[in-house]
Enzyme design. Structure first.
Site, PDB file in Angstrom:
ATOM      1  N   CYS A  52      -5.019  -5.082   9.540  1.00  0.00           N
ATOM      2  CA  CYS A  52      -4.444  -4.814  10.853  1.00  0.00           C
ATOM      3  C   CYS A  52      -4.816  -3.390  11.240  1.00  0.00           C
ATOM      4  CB  CYS A  52      -2.928  -4.928  10.806  1.00  0.00           C
ATOM      5  SG  CYS A  52      -2.356  -6.507  10.186  1.00  0.00           S
TER       6      CYS A  52
ATOM      7  N   LYS B 153      14.938   3.711   7.765  1.00  0.00           N
ATOM      8  CA  LYS B 153      14.950   3.142   9.112  1.00  0.00           C
ATOM      9  C   LYS B 153      16.201   3.563   9.876  1.00  0.00           C
ATOM     10  CE  LYS B 153      12.360  -0.662   7.252  1.00  0.00           C
ATOM     11  NZ  LYS B 153      12.465  -0.270   5.828  1.00  0.00           N
TER      12      LYS B 153
ATOM     13  N   CYS C 168      -5.282  -7.679   1.421  1.00  0.00           N
ATOM     14  CA  CYS C 168      -4.805  -8.304   2.649  1.00  0.00           C
ATOM     15  C   CYS C 168      -5.868  -9.256   3.162  1.00  0.00           C
ATOM     16  CB  CYS C 168      -4.507  -7.256   3.715  1.00  0.00           C
ATOM     17  SG  CYS C 168      -2.883  -6.516   3.537  1.00  0.00           S
TER      18      CYS C 168
ATOM     19  N   ASP D 126       4.690   4.102  13.653  1.00  0.00           N
ATOM     20  CA  ASP D 126       4.959   5.350  12.945  1.00  0.00           C
ATOM     21  C   ASP D 126       3.810   6.346  13.053  1.00  0.00           C
ATOM     22  OD1 ASP D 126       3.211   4.840  10.848  1.00  0.00           O
ATOM     23  OD2 ASP D 126       4.684   3.510   9.953  1.00  0.00           O
TER      24      ASP D 126
ATOM     25  N   ASP E 205      11.206   4.372  11.594  1.00  0.00           N
ATOM     26  CA  ASP E 205      11.183   4.662  10.167  1.00  0.00           C
ATOM     27  C   ASP E 205      10.961   6.170  10.062  1.00  0.00           C
ATOM     28  OD1 ASP E 205      11.288   4.219   7.461  1.00  0.00           O
ATOM     29  OD2 ASP E 205       9.911   2.515   7.524  1.00  0.00           O
TER      30      ASP E 205
ATOM     31  N   ARG F 251      18.181  -1.167  -3.217  1.00  0.00           N
ATOM     32  CA  ARG F 251      16.995  -2.008  -3.047  1.00  0.00           C
ATOM     33  C   ARG F 251      15.710  -1.198  -3.179  1.00  0.00           C
ATOM     34  NH1 ARG F 251      19.736  -0.618   1.321  1.00  0.00           N
ATOM     35  NH2 ARG F 251      18.818  -0.515   3.400  1.00  0.00           N
TER      36      ARG F 251
ATOM     37  N   CYS G   4      -2.066  -0.734  10.748  1.00  0.00           N
ATOM     38  CA  CYS G   4      -1.403  -0.715   9.438  1.00  0.00           C
ATOM     39  C   CYS G   4      -0.792   0.655   9.148  1.00  0.00           C
ATOM     40  CB  CYS G   4      -2.401  -1.062   8.348  1.00  0.00           C
ATOM     41  SG  CYS G   4      -1.654  -1.101   6.710  1.00  0.00           S
TER      42      CYS G   4
ATOM     43  N   ARG H 105      14.074   4.093  -2.233  1.00  0.00           N
ATOM     44  CA  ARG H 105      14.623   4.984  -1.217  1.00  0.00           C
ATOM     45  C   ARG H 105      16.108   4.746  -1.014  1.00  0.00           C
ATOM     46  NH1 ARG H 105      10.914   4.861   3.374  1.00  0.00           N
ATOM     47  NH2 ARG H 105       9.924   6.278   1.918  1.00  0.00           N
ATOM     48  N   TYR H 106      16.489   3.497  -0.959  1.00  0.00           N
ATOM     49  CA  TYR H 106      17.898   3.145  -0.751  1.00  0.00           C
ATOM     50  C   TYR H 106      18.516   2.832  -2.103  1.00  0.00           C
ATOM     51  CZ  TYR H 106      16.304   2.443   4.062  1.00  0.00           C
ATOM     52  OH  TYR H 106      15.771   2.600   5.303  1.00  0.00           O
TER      53      TYR H 106
ATOM     54  N   ARG I 223       0.033   1.619   6.252  1.00  0.00           N
ATOM     55  CA  ARG I 223      -0.579   2.097   5.004  1.00  0.00           C
ATOM     56  C   ARG I 223      -2.101   2.165   5.159  1.00  0.00           C
ATOM     57  NH1 ARG I 223       3.380  -1.848   2.539  1.00  0.00           N
ATOM     58  NH2 ARG I 223       5.307  -0.640   2.723  1.00  0.00           N
TER      59      ARG I 223
HETATM   60  C1  PLP Z   1      12.194  -0.990   4.860  1.00  0.00           C
HETATM   61  C2  PLP Z   1      12.426  -0.583   3.487  1.00  0.00           C
HETATM   62  C3  PLP Z   1      13.421  -1.184   2.728  1.00  0.00           C
HETATM   63  C4  PLP Z   1      14.294  -2.302   3.267  1.00  0.00           C
HETATM   64  O1  PLP Z   1      15.077  -1.898   4.303  1.00  0.00           O
HETATM   65  P1  PLP Z   1      16.038  -2.942   5.003  1.00  0.00           P
HETATM   66  O2  PLP Z   1      16.644  -2.177   6.117  1.00  0.00           O
HETATM   67  O3  PLP Z   1      17.018  -3.384   3.961  1.00  0.00           O
HETATM   68  O4  PLP Z   1      15.196  -4.085   5.463  1.00  0.00           O
HETATM   69  C5  PLP Z   1      13.600  -0.758   1.445  1.00  0.00           C
HETATM   70  N1  PLP Z   1      12.861   0.241   0.929  1.00  0.00           N
HETATM   71  C6  PLP Z   1      11.922   0.867   1.644  1.00  0.00           C
HETATM   72  C7  PLP Z   1      11.157   1.961   1.020  1.00  0.00           C
HETATM   73  C8  PLP Z   1      11.662   0.462   2.942  1.00  0.00           C
HETATM   74  O5  PLP Z   1      10.695   1.073   3.651  1.00  0.00           O
END
Ligand code: PLP
Length: 446
Positions: free
Chosen positions: A143, A351, A139, A307, A344, A130, A146, A126-127, A148
């Site tokens: 929870c 986020k 698990c 969420d 989120d 990362r 959850c 997504r980002y 998911r």
């Molecule tokens: C939460 C999340 C991250 C990490 O987000 P940070 O703000 O860096 O902790 C990366 N990818 C996805 C899909 C996420 O949901």
């Protein structure tokens, strides 16, 4: 089953039963014993807590379990206050509730679009820098809140190395990824050897600078943090761990021992809580939680607004409650004890931080601020004439040594709008109706 009921009950009542103590020592702290004896049946919960659900309630729970199965570690169940289980924050997080079956109008199957934003199976990208890597679908405990939830109860299985290698290959071929988040399921439900293998494969990728592990084992299965696991983790010097404590009562002696081991191994520890109605939606409880966390070397990282996944409606608070909690923390306690409250965003928006407003107004020369006490103050802005940035770091006085990745990373979003060197002056939605109208006119004129 008899053994586990007896042991768990004994733990629960803190009875000092000599015959059992030996058995306890041997089994209770053995994480594999805990997993093997995970509690999945209503009657076992009844026996352990010495309670009896009325038939109607029982039918409701059965019905709920059919859609969203139950799994509770004996350890976690032993934290329940049996005398007041209906109001118990631990019980609510692990025991099914018929309300999980009522789907409200705002509920969504996959609110975070994790399945959609997936370039290869197991990866959510997504980002830009990362990825989320789902490496386990097991698990220790299910929870009830959850995110998911839709996947809980899918067959618990360890993904094959071949499946994991597809994800690793993707990371290898995407040089902008510098941070990999191992999640699942719970990565620590995998064997030490398997974890070691994954970490070693990821560590071989030169552009992966950080590996994060998201695990709830310190909360629901603290005995998983064995010395052998620590030995594996210690081999890698770029690991961060995020855990998931929601309530101060979860920070037990066993949990503290687990956290201490991880901290002593030099691993930075963070915590992601979920704001849950009737569990922790209270400034006092939250303050107590974050204080206990930092006392155990855990930095509160995120507080999540619950969420929109199906079956979580009864856990959701409104957003005002979260802001109220942050208001009660900022200024009132250590800055490093305050998590960032985030939503989120549905649809894969990622986020988004939410917080009280501190900036009240501004003029050309001054800004007006308020602090946590309600004091209203001003900050006179300095004469600051920044020069335009042309993105030519080698010509700039700031001595930033731009590397390849810097150059490959595209400037996007609002950040791009703020850039001096970018041409764009607006961000326009793809399906902007006005654009269709203009296009339509253009086509008609052709
Ligand atoms: C939460 C999340 C991250 C990490 O987000 P940070 O703000 O860096 O902790 C990366 N990818 C996805 C899909 C996420 O949901």
């Amino acid at each position: 089953m008899k053994e586990i009921i007896q042991i768990t009950k004994n733990k629960l009542n803190n009875e000092d039963n000599e015959d059992l103590s030996k058995l306890l020592l041997k089994n209770w702290t053995n994480w594999k014993w805990q997993v093997k004896n995970t509690i999945r049946k209503i009657e076992d919960v009844e026996k352990i807590l010495d309670i009896k659900f009325p038939q109607e309630k029982r039918n409701e729970i059965e019905e709920t379990i059919e859609k969203f199965p139950m799994a509770i570690t004996p350890y976690y169940l032993s934290l329940v206050d049996a005398d007041n289980y209906e109001n118990d924050a631990v019980f609510k997080q692990c025991f099914p509730n018929i309300k999980e079956l009522s789907i409200s109008t705002c509920d969504m199957q996959d609110p975070l679009s994790e399945d959609e934003d997936s370039p290869v199976p197991g990866i959510t990208h997504r980002y830009p820098d990362r990825v989320l890597f789902h490496v386990s679908n097991i698990c220790a405990m299910y929870c009830r809140h959850c995110t998911r939830k839709r996947k809980v109860g899918d067959i618990d299985s360890v993904p094959s190395k071949k499946e994991i290698l597809i994800g690793i290959e993707y990371i290898k071929n995407t040089p902008t990824i510098r941070d990999v988040l191992l999640s699942g399921g719970d990565p620590f439900l995998l064997s030490n050897d398997y974890i070691d293998w994954m970490l070693s494969e990821l560590s071989k990728i030169p552009h992966v600078e950080v590996i994060r592990i998201g695990t709830r084992t310190p909360v629901v299965l603290p005995f998983r943090i064995t010395n052998d696991l620590i030995d594996v983790l210690k081999k890698y010097d770029n690991i961060w761990i995020n855990t998931h404590f929601n309530h101060p009562r979860e920070i037990t002696k066993s949990a503290k021992t687990a956290l201490r081991k991880l901290a002593l191994a030099g691993i930075p520890l963070g915590n992601q809580s979920v704001l849950l109605r009737d569990v922790n939606d209270c400034p006092h409880i939250m303050r107590n939680l974050v204080h206990k966390l930092v006392a155990n070397k855990v930095r509160p990282y995120y507080l999540y607004q619950c969420d929109l996944s199906e079956g979580l409606g009864h856990f959701r608070t409104n957003v005002g409650k979260g802001i109220e909690i942050i208001e009660s923390l900022r200024g009132h306690t250590s800055g490093f004890a305050i998590p960032t409250y985030v939503i989120d965003a549905p649809g894969g928006g990622g986020k988004i931080p939410i917080m009280p407003n501190y900036l009240i107004s501004w003029s050309a020369n001054k800004i007006v601020l308020r602090n946590y006490e309600g004091v209203i103050t001003t900050y006179k802005m300095p004469a600051y004439l920044p020069k335009d940035c042309d993105n030519n770091c080698s010509e700039c006085n700031l001595q930033h040594d731009a590397d390849v990745i810097d150059k490959e990373m595209k400037t996007i979003g609002i950040s791009k709008l703020l850039c001096d060197y970018e041409e764009d002056i607006t961000l326009v939605p793809d399906n902007l109706e006005r654009n269709y109208r203009i296009q339509g006119v253009a086509e008609n004129n052709e």
